[in-house]
Design an enzyme around this catalytic site. Structure first.
Site, short mmCIF file in Angstrom:
data_model
loop_
_atom_site.label_atom_id
_atom_site.label_comp_id
_atom_site.label_asym_id
_atom_site.label_seq_id
_atom_site.Cartn_x
_atom_site.Cartn_y
_atom_site.Cartn_z
CB CYS A 119 -0.95 0.00 1.18
SG CYS A 119 -0.14 -0.15 2.80
CG HIS A 504 -4.02 0.66 4.79
ND1 HIS A 504 -3.49 -0.16 3.82
CD2 HIS A 504 -5.12 1.23 4.23
CE1 HIS A 504 -4.24 -0.09 2.72
NE2 HIS A 504 -5.23 0.75 2.95
#
Length: 584
Positions: A119, A504
């Site tokens: 990510c 994230h």
């Protein structure tokens, strides 16, 4: 805390979700938003004792693996969180190829699949893709020894992992091309392999031995930009090949460094003046920093310990930097991660630091550069104020006109009911009170919308001419620099979690306004943004960007991408002048 696998039931569907017990209910709701399309404020998640609240500490729910949550709520509108294409279609979507559909007006851009803790890379690539000049220059790029600029047969089918190029720039060129031809989540295998080949740090295995480790998006950004600087060149006539990064994304500092100790100065040690190149500005985060401006100011003055030849030992020096060149694209890095020796991790600084949609960077420039920028910046603000004043005058006139017409109707209605003698007496009294013998009142004169538009267009043309005349020749000669010191926010890379090697990353990119087919000019922006959460892409309002200032483990801005506010060109002024004449 380790994430807990849970199940969320919504409208007959089950979603497997990783719940982070160290986060809040708001974070969990945004996770579900990316899966279901239901906005957080419209979600009702049932927990013991009632509904899940935004400020609920998830660790206090004592959730066990496999726990099932019930969620109720529907997206606003019928699109369930997706963006519908305009209804006026020239061709039916069924008749379009996938590439044509992806390039249609209003099409949702392609996301990037997460290939195992990637990510950080996906969010970086989506933000870099927001630079149209970069895409254009990449499309012309030919790798060394390559006879063709097109992708190989394997790469054109998305099989970049098989025989992928080790040239990172070529891989980025091919990836952006492939992304422009689909609306599906694309697997960036070729680019990932090229990145790990060029920079082995991104091939580091996770500590538990299961797959690859999470990496820092800022490090990925810096390494990719470094590679592009070396490889991606633009033709500049007599100047030859010039690095794209140097032209569009690099700035210049003038620096002044001197020893803090008076003894060094008394011994004749001279201050050191030099010039440095920068590719991003750093926002230092301390206990006193609440706004981006304060963090940037902290980064302009640094304390450095180094050897003093005069004193014969280490001493503390103060290094002061001032900007002498501003690039068209200005990345700003929030220095949120601090290395902790006790844990062996980069801990996250949770402090809330707000940032503006429009950034004025003039105060951080050298005195000479300020003299070039301030007149142009102030003129732009003057033009904006004049345009606002004209619009307010138009609205004020409409209100006055409506009130006048209403008064006339009331007066006419009353006059019909009163005897003529009484009307004459009232008119005489009004005339006497005003000191005039005139009984007849003249109606107010109002401008039409066309007259307002004609005056406005003429005034704007004249103001733009004055603006262009204020721009110094040195700045005009530098095509890709900021001429005003003003920047508009175009992209944000965010981090959710407590450390750089966990959590994230996602990115937000402002929607580029569409071109008017009849004029070729871009329409006014609607303030909407794309949120890229790996392969999930959704549209969000500008208010969502205001929530990214940090203050916890939820999404916090890590890198901001600003673009210089443009000035009008001679061709644009000439076109506007012709339009003004046609309206007069």
């Amino acid at each position: 805390m380790e994430p807990i696998p849970v199940v969320v039931k919504h409208q007959g569907k089950k979603y497997d979700v990783e719940l982070d017990p160290s986060s809040t209910g708001e974070t969990f709701k945004f996770q579900l938003y990316s899966l279901t399309g239901v906005e957080p404020e419209r979600q009702k998640i049932l927990v013991k004792g009632g509904q899940l609240k935004d400020d609920t500490d998830l660790s206090k729910l004592n959730v066990k693996p496999g726990h099932t949550f019930m969620m109720m709520g529907t997206p606003s509108g019928d699109s369930k969180g997706n963006i519908e294409r305009p209804k006026e279609q020239i061709r039916f979507l069924e008749d379009m190829t996938e590439a044509e559909a992806a390039q249609a007006v209003g099409a949702i851009p392609a996301g990037l699949q997460n290939l195992g803790n990637t990510c950080y890379m996906n969010s970086t690539l989506q933000t870099l893709k927001a630079i149209p000049e970069l895409q254009e220059e990449l499309s012309r790029y030919k790798a060394s020894g390559s006879g063709s600029a097109g992708p190989s047969d394997l790469r054109s089918f998305g099989l970049g992992g098989l025989g992928a190029s080790a040239d990172l720039t070529e891989a980025l060129r091919d990836l952006f091309k492939q992304m422009s031809e689909t609306q599906q989540g694309f697997p960036p295998m070729m680019f990932l392999n090229a990145l790990r080949t060029a920079f082995p740090q991104f091939a580091q295995q996770s500590r538990d031995g299961r797959g690859y480790a999470q990496q820092d998006a800022e490090e990925a950004w810096s390494q990719i930009v470094t590679q592009l600087r070396q490889k991606l060149k633009t033709k500049e006539g007599d100047a030859g090949d010039v690095s794209f990064i140097d032209k569009y994304m690099s700035g210049k500092f003038e620096t002044h460094m001197e020893c803090d100790e008076q003894a060094a100065k008394d011994a004749g040690e001279q201050a050191i003046d030099s010039e440095d190149t920068f590719f991003k500005l750093n926002c230092h985060i301390t206990g006193e920093v609440n706004h981006l401006r304060e963090g940037l100011a902290a980064g302009m003055v640094e304390k450095i310990e180094k050897n003093s030849e005069v004193l014969g030992r280490n001493a503390v020096y103060t290094k002061t930097s001032r900007i002498t060149r501003l690039p068209k694209y200005l990345p700003v890095h929030f220095m949120r991660f601090d290395w902790r020796r006790d844990t062996g991790k980069k801990a996250k600084i949770m402090r809330k630091v707000t940032f503006p949609q429009e950034l004025d960077i003039v105060e951080f420039c050298s005195e000479d550069h300020k003299k070039l920028l301030i007149p142009v910046r102030d003129k732009i603000r003057e033009i904006r104020k004049d345009e606002e004043d004209v619009e307010r005058a138009r609205k004020r006139q409409k209100r006055n006109q409506a009130e006048h017409e209403r008064d006339q109707q009331i007066k006419s209605s009353t006059s019909e009911k009163e005897p003529k003698q009484k009307q004459a007496e009232k008119e005489a009294e009004k005339a006497k009170a005003s000191g005039s013998g005139d009984v007849e009142m003249q109606d107010a004169v109002y401008k039409t919308d066309a007259e307002f538009e004609a005056e406005r267009a003429t005034a704007i043309v004249e103001a733009k001419k004055q603006l262009l005349a204020l721009v110094d020749g040195k700045l005009l000669a530098d095509e890709a620099c900021s001429k005003t010191g003003l920047y508009e926010l175009r992209g944000v890379i965010t981090h959710q979690g407590a450390t750089a090697d966990s959590g994230h990353y996602t990115s937000f990119v402002k929607k580029e306004c569409q071109k008017d087919p009849s004029t070729g000019k871009r329409k006014a922006e609607d303030g909407k943004w794309w949120w890229f959460n790996d392969d999930k892409v959704s549209e969000v309002d500008e208010d969502r960007i205001e929530t990214l200032s940090g203050g916890g483990q939820s999404h916090s801005a890590l890198i901001l991408l600003y673009r210089a506010v443009p000035i009008p060109t001679k061709d644009e002024i000439a076109e506007a002048e012709e339009k003004a004449k046609s309206l007069a």
